[in-house]
Design an enzyme around this catalytic site. Structure first.
Site, mmCIF file in Angstrom:
data_model
loop_
_atom_site.group_PDB
_atom_site.id
_atom_site.type_symbol
_atom_site.label_atom_id
_atom_site.label_comp_id
_atom_site.label_asym_id
_atom_site.label_seq_id
_atom_site.Cartn_x
_atom_site.Cartn_y
_atom_site.Cartn_z
ATOM 1 N N GLY A 173 2.665 -7.317 -10.291
ATOM 2 C CA GLY A 173 2.747 -6.365 -11.387
ATOM 3 C C GLY A 173 3.616 -6.815 -12.537
ATOM 4 O O GLY A 173 4.381 -6.033 -13.095
ATOM 5 N N ALA A 174 3.487 -8.075 -12.931
ATOM 6 C CA ALA A 174 4.403 -8.636 -13.925
ATOM 7 C C ALA A 174 3.800 -8.731 -15.319
ATOM 8 O O ALA A 174 4.307 -9.472 -16.159
ATOM 9 C CB ALA A 174 4.876 -10.016 -13.471
ATOM 10 N N GLY A 215 6.166 -3.762 -18.290
ATOM 11 C CA GLY A 215 7.348 -3.093 -17.783
ATOM 12 C C GLY A 215 8.430 -4.007 -17.259
ATOM 13 O O GLY A 215 8.621 -5.123 -17.735
ATOM 14 N N ILE A 216 9.152 -3.516 -16.226
ATOM 15 C CA ILE A 216 10.263 -4.303 -15.697
ATOM 16 C C ILE A 216 9.759 -5.566 -15.008
ATOM 17 O O ILE A 216 10.489 -6.551 -14.911
ATOM 18 C CB ILE A 216 11.154 -3.484 -14.741
ATOM 19 C CG1 ILE A 216 10.396 -3.043 -13.496
ATOM 20 C CG2 ILE A 216 11.759 -2.296 -15.453
ATOM 21 C CD1 ILE A 216 11.295 -2.391 -12.450
ATOM 22 N N SER A 233 13.038 2.910 -4.971
ATOM 23 C CA SER A 233 13.478 3.901 -5.953
ATOM 24 C C SER A 233 14.404 4.904 -5.296
ATOM 25 O O SER A 233 14.306 5.174 -4.092
ATOM 26 C CB SER A 233 12.289 4.644 -6.548
ATOM 27 O OG SER A 233 12.713 5.738 -7.339
ATOM 28 N N TYR A 291 4.651 9.807 -4.449
ATOM 29 C CA TYR A 291 5.421 8.651 -4.940
ATOM 30 C C TYR A 291 6.719 8.516 -4.145
ATOM 31 O O TYR A 291 7.086 7.409 -3.717
ATOM 32 C CB TYR A 291 5.717 8.827 -6.427
ATOM 33 C CG TYR A 291 6.637 7.768 -6.997
ATOM 34 C CD1 TYR A 291 6.184 6.467 -7.215
ATOM 35 C CD2 TYR A 291 7.957 8.075 -7.325
ATOM 36 C CE1 TYR A 291 7.026 5.493 -7.736
ATOM 37 C CE2 TYR A 291 8.801 7.106 -7.853
ATOM 38 C CZ TYR A 291 8.335 5.826 -8.052
ATOM 39 O OH TYR A 291 9.174 4.857 -8.576
#
Length: 306
Positions: free
Chosen positions: A40-41, A44-45, A168, A195
């Site tokens: 997921g790069a 975002g972060i 998280s 989530y």
């Protein structure tokens, strides 16, 4: 764009949010000769994390669902870092066939793997994955569980190595995992409860993985990146989306704890722990439950072969 310095407070960060003592890199290219893969790069972060890993000298693979969006991210990372050794891999974490193909393609390159960053995630999206899991649980936990499993022997052979999982603080906002519900479509309207469940799974997974890898030279880390204004929240219903972003931090600041876990030399002897604001923190009481973490592992492994 500016370079994110590990655990260094920037003007955009609230004063309370960062320790004043920062972890300094030992050299300009501390990851030179190391191979890293991050999911997921392309936004975002994850994009910030990838850029900084490349800037530190890593040979980098970014595994993203969207091929159309991953190549521009590759070019952006190369340009910002001055590192040409950045490549994209196709990966849909909700589809086990895609996860297996991604791992197979990487393993066929016959490269070591010194750092795996399980970064990709989604929130506020409802549905069922292609592999039959509640959407958040299937993408945030099951996809990464399978990817890590498929790459684990290569990671162990590359030790010392690290596996970093972006969890998280939301893991504190659930009372546990309903083993039946995670095999059904999202139940709640906002998907925030689901989530939280997926993030509890991330915390359990990283801790259990650390226990299983004790003595192998591979260390594991779970972390809370902060509440980050990123594409993670793009699917939340309109009334919630602007409200939840009011007190969020930037993606630059949100990547700091991931980078700390990925490369701080002082963490080399730590494993299976949870971090927030670049410091070790204690997860929720439920997050510390070793029996439930082992049960999650057992069920996840069984679901992969069902």
């Amino acid at each position: 764009s500016r370079s994110a310095q590990p655990c260094q407070r920037t003007p955009s960060q609230p004063t309370r949010a960062r320790p004043t003592a920062v972890s300094r890199l030992n050299s300009e290219k501390p990851l030179s000769g190391r191979v890293a893969l991050i999911t997921g790069a392309n936004t975002g972060i994850g994009l910030v994390t990838a850029r900084e890993l490349a800037r530190q000298g890593a040979r980098l693979f970014i595994a993203c669902r969207s091929g159309a969006r991953s190549q521009p991210a590759v070019e952006q990372i190369r340009a910002a870092s001055g590192n040409a050794q950045v490549e994209a891999l196709a990966l849909d974490l909700g589809d086990f066939a895609s996860v297996r193909q991604c791992a197979q393609i990487f393993l066929a390159r016959d490269l070591p793997l010194h750092l795996l960053v399980n970064n990709a995630g989604l929130a506020g999206t409802r549905g069922l994955t292609a592999s039959g899991f509640e959407l958040a649980f299937g993408v945030n936990h099951m996809g990464h569980f399978l990817l890590t499993d498929l790459l684990l022997e290569r990671i162990k052979a590359s030790a010392p190595a690290r596996i970093v999982t972006v969890a998280s603080r939301a893991h504190t906002r659930t009372s546990g995992i309903d083993w039946d519900a995670v095999r059904k479509p999202t139940r709640t309207r906002t998907a925030i409860e689901e989530y939280a469940v997926s993030k509890l799974a991330n915390v359990w997974f990283s801790a259990e993985l650390g226990r299983r890898l004790a003595g192998s030279g591979v260390t594991t880390y779970a972390l809370h990146p902060g509440v980050v204004a990123s594409d993670l929240w793009r699917s939340l219903p309109w009334p919630l989306r602007p409200l939840i972003k009011l007190r969020m931090i930037s993606t630059e600041d949100g990547a700091l704890t991931t980078l700390h876990c990925a490369s701080a030399p002082e963490l080399a002897s730590e494993s299976g722990l949870y971090y927030d604001l670049c410091r070790q923190r204690t997860p929720s009481r439920l997050g510390q439950d070793q029996a439930l973490a082992a049960e999650l592992w057992r069920r996840s492994a069984a679901w992969l072969t069902a």
